[in-house]
Design an enzyme around this catalytic site. Structure first.
Site, PDB file in Angstrom:
ATOM      1  N   MET A  52      -0.490  51.778  53.154  1.00  0.00           N
ATOM      2  CA  MET A  52      -1.950  51.786  53.227  1.00  0.00           C
ATOM      3  C   MET A  52      -2.366  53.119  53.819  1.00  0.00           C
ATOM      4  O   MET A  52      -1.910  53.489  54.905  1.00  0.00           O
ATOM      5  CB  MET A  52      -2.504  50.632  54.058  1.00  0.00           C
ATOM      6  CG  MET A  52      -4.032  50.562  53.975  1.00  0.00           C
ATOM      7  SD  MET A  52      -4.742  49.007  54.530  1.00  0.00           S
ATOM      8  CE  MET A  52      -5.069  49.420  56.220  1.00  0.00           C
ATOM      9  N   ASP A  77      -7.047  51.457  48.993  1.00  0.00           N
ATOM     10  CA  ASP A  77      -6.209  52.245  49.906  1.00  0.00           C
ATOM     11  C   ASP A  77      -4.745  51.821  49.915  1.00  0.00           C
ATOM     12  O   ASP A  77      -3.959  52.303  50.729  1.00  0.00           O
ATOM     13  CB  ASP A  77      -6.789  52.170  51.328  1.00  0.00           C
ATOM     14  CG  ASP A  77      -7.035  50.734  51.771  1.00  0.00           C
ATOM     15  OD1 ASP A  77      -6.366  49.828  51.279  1.00  0.00           O
ATOM     16  OD2 ASP A  77      -7.927  50.535  52.627  1.00  0.00           O
ATOM     17  N   ASP A 110      -7.127  46.592  46.534  1.00  0.00           N
ATOM     18  CA  ASP A 110      -7.762  47.487  47.514  1.00  0.00           C
ATOM     19  C   ASP A 110      -7.513  48.931  47.085  1.00  0.00           C
ATOM     20  O   ASP A 110      -6.427  49.260  46.597  1.00  0.00           O
ATOM     21  CB  ASP A 110      -7.125  47.297  48.901  1.00  0.00           C
ATOM     22  CG  ASP A 110      -7.663  46.080  49.621  1.00  0.00           C
ATOM     23  OD1 ASP A 110      -8.398  45.286  49.015  1.00  0.00           O
ATOM     24  OD2 ASP A 110      -7.330  45.922  50.825  1.00  0.00           O
ATOM     25  N   GLU A 158     -12.618  36.464  52.665  1.00  0.00           N
ATOM     26  CA  GLU A 158     -12.736  36.249  51.208  1.00  0.00           C
ATOM     27  C   GLU A 158     -11.371  36.037  50.544  1.00  0.00           C
ATOM     28  O   GLU A 158     -11.249  35.294  49.577  1.00  0.00           O
ATOM     29  CB  GLU A 158     -13.514  37.405  50.564  1.00  0.00           C
ATOM     30  CG  GLU A 158     -12.741  38.669  50.198  1.00  0.00           C
ATOM     31  CD  GLU A 158     -12.087  39.400  51.360  1.00  0.00           C
ATOM     32  OE1 GLU A 158     -12.511  39.223  52.509  1.00  0.00           O
ATOM     33  OE2 GLU A 158     -11.131  40.157  51.100  1.00  0.00           O
ATOM     34  N   ASP A 159     -10.331  36.660  51.096  1.00  0.00           N
ATOM     35  CA  ASP A 159      -8.990  36.489  50.511  1.00  0.00           C
ATOM     36  C   ASP A 159      -8.440  35.092  50.813  1.00  0.00           C
ATOM     37  O   ASP A 159      -7.823  34.451  49.958  1.00  0.00           O
ATOM     38  CB  ASP A 159      -8.035  37.593  51.007  1.00  0.00           C
ATOM     39  CG  ASP A 159      -8.049  37.775  52.523  1.00  0.00           C
ATOM     40  OD1 ASP A 159      -8.969  37.251  53.199  1.00  0.00           O
ATOM     41  OD2 ASP A 159      -7.132  38.435  53.049  1.00  0.00           O
ATOM     42  N   HIS A 168      -7.066  54.318  57.676  1.00  0.00           N
ATOM     43  CA  HIS A 168      -8.539  54.349  57.748  1.00  0.00           C
ATOM     44  C   HIS A 168      -9.015  53.520  58.922  1.00  0.00           C
ATOM     45  O   HIS A 168      -8.310  52.636  59.415  1.00  0.00           O
ATOM     46  CB  HIS A 168      -9.161  53.816  56.456  1.00  0.00           C
ATOM     47  CG  HIS A 168      -8.902  52.353  56.216  1.00  0.00           C
ATOM     48  ND1 HIS A 168      -9.643  51.354  56.789  1.00  0.00           N
ATOM     49  CD2 HIS A 168      -7.953  51.715  55.466  1.00  0.00           C
ATOM     50  CE1 HIS A 168      -9.191  50.178  56.402  1.00  0.00           C
ATOM     51  NE2 HIS A 168      -8.146  50.367  55.606  1.00  0.00           N
ATOM     52  N   TRP A 176     -16.393  42.251  56.607  1.00  0.00           N
ATOM     53  CA  TRP A 176     -14.932  42.193  56.576  1.00  0.00           C
ATOM     54  C   TRP A 176     -14.368  40.791  56.827  1.00  0.00           C
ATOM     55  O   TRP A 176     -14.746  40.123  57.782  1.00  0.00           O
ATOM     56  CB  TRP A 176     -14.365  43.167  57.624  1.00  0.00           C
ATOM     57  CG  TRP A 176     -12.868  43.260  57.594  1.00  0.00           C
ATOM     58  CD1 TRP A 176     -12.126  44.158  56.907  1.00  0.00           C
ATOM     59  CD2 TRP A 176     -11.953  42.387  58.260  1.00  0.00           C
ATOM     60  NE1 TRP A 176     -10.791  43.898  57.087  1.00  0.00           N
ATOM     61  CE2 TRP A 176     -10.659  42.820  57.924  1.00  0.00           C
ATOM     62  CE3 TRP A 176     -12.103  41.282  59.097  1.00  0.00           C
ATOM     63  CZ2 TRP A 176      -9.509  42.206  58.390  1.00  0.00           C
ATOM     64  CZ3 TRP A 176     -10.943  40.655  59.569  1.00  0.00           C
ATOM     65  CH2 TRP A 176      -9.668  41.130  59.219  1.00  0.00           C
ATOM     66  N   ARG A 191     -12.321  51.019  60.304  1.00  0.00           N
ATOM     67  CA  ARG A 191     -13.266  50.089  59.695  1.00  0.00           C
ATOM     68  C   ARG A 191     -14.511  50.862  59.270  1.00  0.00           C
ATOM     69  O   ARG A 191     -15.051  51.667  60.019  1.00  0.00           O
ATOM     70  CB  ARG A 191     -13.615  48.998  60.718  1.00  0.00           C
ATOM     71  CG  ARG A 191     -14.543  47.896  60.278  1.00  0.00           C
ATOM     72  CD  ARG A 191     -13.926  46.818  59.407  1.00  0.00           C
ATOM     73  NE  ARG A 191     -12.559  46.446  59.731  1.00  0.00           N
ATOM     74  CZ  ARG A 191     -12.208  45.570  60.677  1.00  0.00           C
ATOM     75  NH1 ARG A 191     -13.109  44.990  61.427  1.00  0.00           N
ATOM     76  NH2 ARG A 191     -10.953  45.280  60.873  1.00  0.00           N
TER      77      ARG A 191
END
Ligand code: UD2
Ligand code: MN
Length: 346
Positions: free
Chosen positions: A289, A199, A197, A262-263, A292, A259, A294
């Site tokens: 992180m 971030d 990622d 997928e992981d 942020h 979102w 969404r």
């Protein structure tokens, strides 16, 4: 000062005589030597052109050091040590709003077109860092600022690839990472891939960005979750898999738009192959992180539970071998390779 007998005086005179004879022989030896050197090196080494006559000893030294494959071979690079001596452990991270891309470029002169390799030893692994990206420029800047020195302290041969989703269709992190894997392998046969990622910034450089016998999950904890593992099977954020491990699971699924999910899908693929997931010690696998909200265009994927249910049936057909996309550009910028890609829409 003091008393000297006639015997002592004779001895002293004798000493001067011996010194004189010695100096004369050294002089004679140097003259002979110099003539020989100019003659012998002038035929077989390009470096001899800079040799000035009459500088015999230095010439001889030059010819020994400047003709690598003849007398003194160029020192061969050795493998970097098992543990890099450059590691610093936990570090305080900074996120200056005044930071500019130019500053980060200046700090990282040893990086060429996103690629770095240690100059004094052979890296233990060649690692491609893949970042899925759209409209997170500030995060990308912080990422480059922290990650380049971090990876260099680990003495890795690495490249950073940023895979940009073009257009404004729903974001697809997993498919972008498949594209990154396929495109990076066109440059070099990277043995290890880190799916990262944009971030997330690692806080401790003992969290090694190398691959292992089993897929590795590098984020045990992060600031927002009190540095605790999110849930038992959690495999998000930053993961490391060898080229072969990722190929064996057919990469990520291409079908998760928006979102989430997928992981977990990748974890199921790994488990189906009877591979284990390993993690570094919680004390080092810590991340910050960057805050942020969404993103628009990455709304929660309400279909993700259904998709996760069919993974065991479809993984062979949905993944690297079915990843269709159109590469719009590959820009080799100073600090990363920027791949802009059209991956279609849901
Ligand atoms: C969590 C996971 C992440 C992924 C995601 C669900 C952690 C630490 N991370 O992240 O790996 O599984 O949930 O999909 O658990 N991105 C953009 N532009 C966008 C949207 C996303 O560049 O408009 C990229 C960017 O690299 C970002 C990543 O996708 O870091 C994940 O998206 P996120 O940060 O919005 O999701 P987050 O923090 O919930
Ligand atoms: Mn995030």
């Amino acid at each position: 000062m003091g008393f000297c007998s006639p015997v002592c005086k004779t001895l002293r005179r004798g000493k001067y005589f011996v010194l004189l004879v010695l100096s004369l022989s050294v002089l004679a030896w140097i003259t002979t030597f110099s003539g020989e050197t100019v003659k012998s090196v002038s035929t077989d080494s390009a470096s001899t052109q800079i040799i000035a006559k009459g500088d015999g000893l230095r010439d001889k030294f030059n010819s020994w050091t400047a003709a690598p494959n003849r007398v003194n071979p160029t020192p061969q690079k050795v493998k970097c040590p098992q543990e890099s001596p450059l590691l610093q452990g936990a570090r305080k991270l900074s996120f200056e709003s005044s930071l500019k891309l130019k500053d980060v470029e200046t700090e990282n002169k040893a990086v060429t077109e996103g690629v770095y390799e240690p100059s004094d030893c052979i890296a233990r692994q060649s690692v491609a860092i893949l970042i899925p990206h759209r409209s997170r420029e500030r995060h990308l800047l912080y990422f480059l600022h922290h990650l380049h020195p971090f990876l260099q302290r680990q003495q890795l041969h690495y490249a950073i690839y940023v895979i940009q989703q073009s257009g404004d269709a729903t974001f697809n992190r997993a498919k972008l990472l498949n594209v990154g894997y396929l495109e990076a392998l066109k440059d070099y046969s990277w043995e290890c891939f880190i799916f990262h990622d944009v971030d997330l910034i690692p806080e401790n450089d003992h969290n090694l960005y190398v691959c292992d016998q089993h897929p590795k999950h590098l984020v045990v904890g992060r600031n927002a979750t009190g540095y605790k593992l999110h849930y038992k099977g959690y495999f998000g954020g930053v993961t490391a898999m060898t080229k072969d491990q990722f190929f064996q699971v057919n990469g990520f699924s291409n079908t998760y738009w928006g979102w989430g999910g997928e992981d977990d899908d990748l974890r199921i693929r790994v488990e189906l192959q009877k591979m284990k997931i390993i993690r570094p010690a919680a004390a080092v696998a810590r991340y910050t992180m960057v805050f942020h909200k969404r993103d628009s265009g990455n709304e929660i994927n309400k279909d993700r539970m259904r998709l996760l249910g069919r993974t065991p049936k479809v993984w062979r057909k949905d993944g690297l071998n079915s990843c269709s996309y159109k590469t719009l550009s590959v820009d080799r910028l100073p600090l990363y390779v920027n791949i802009t890609v059209d991956i279609g829409k849901p």
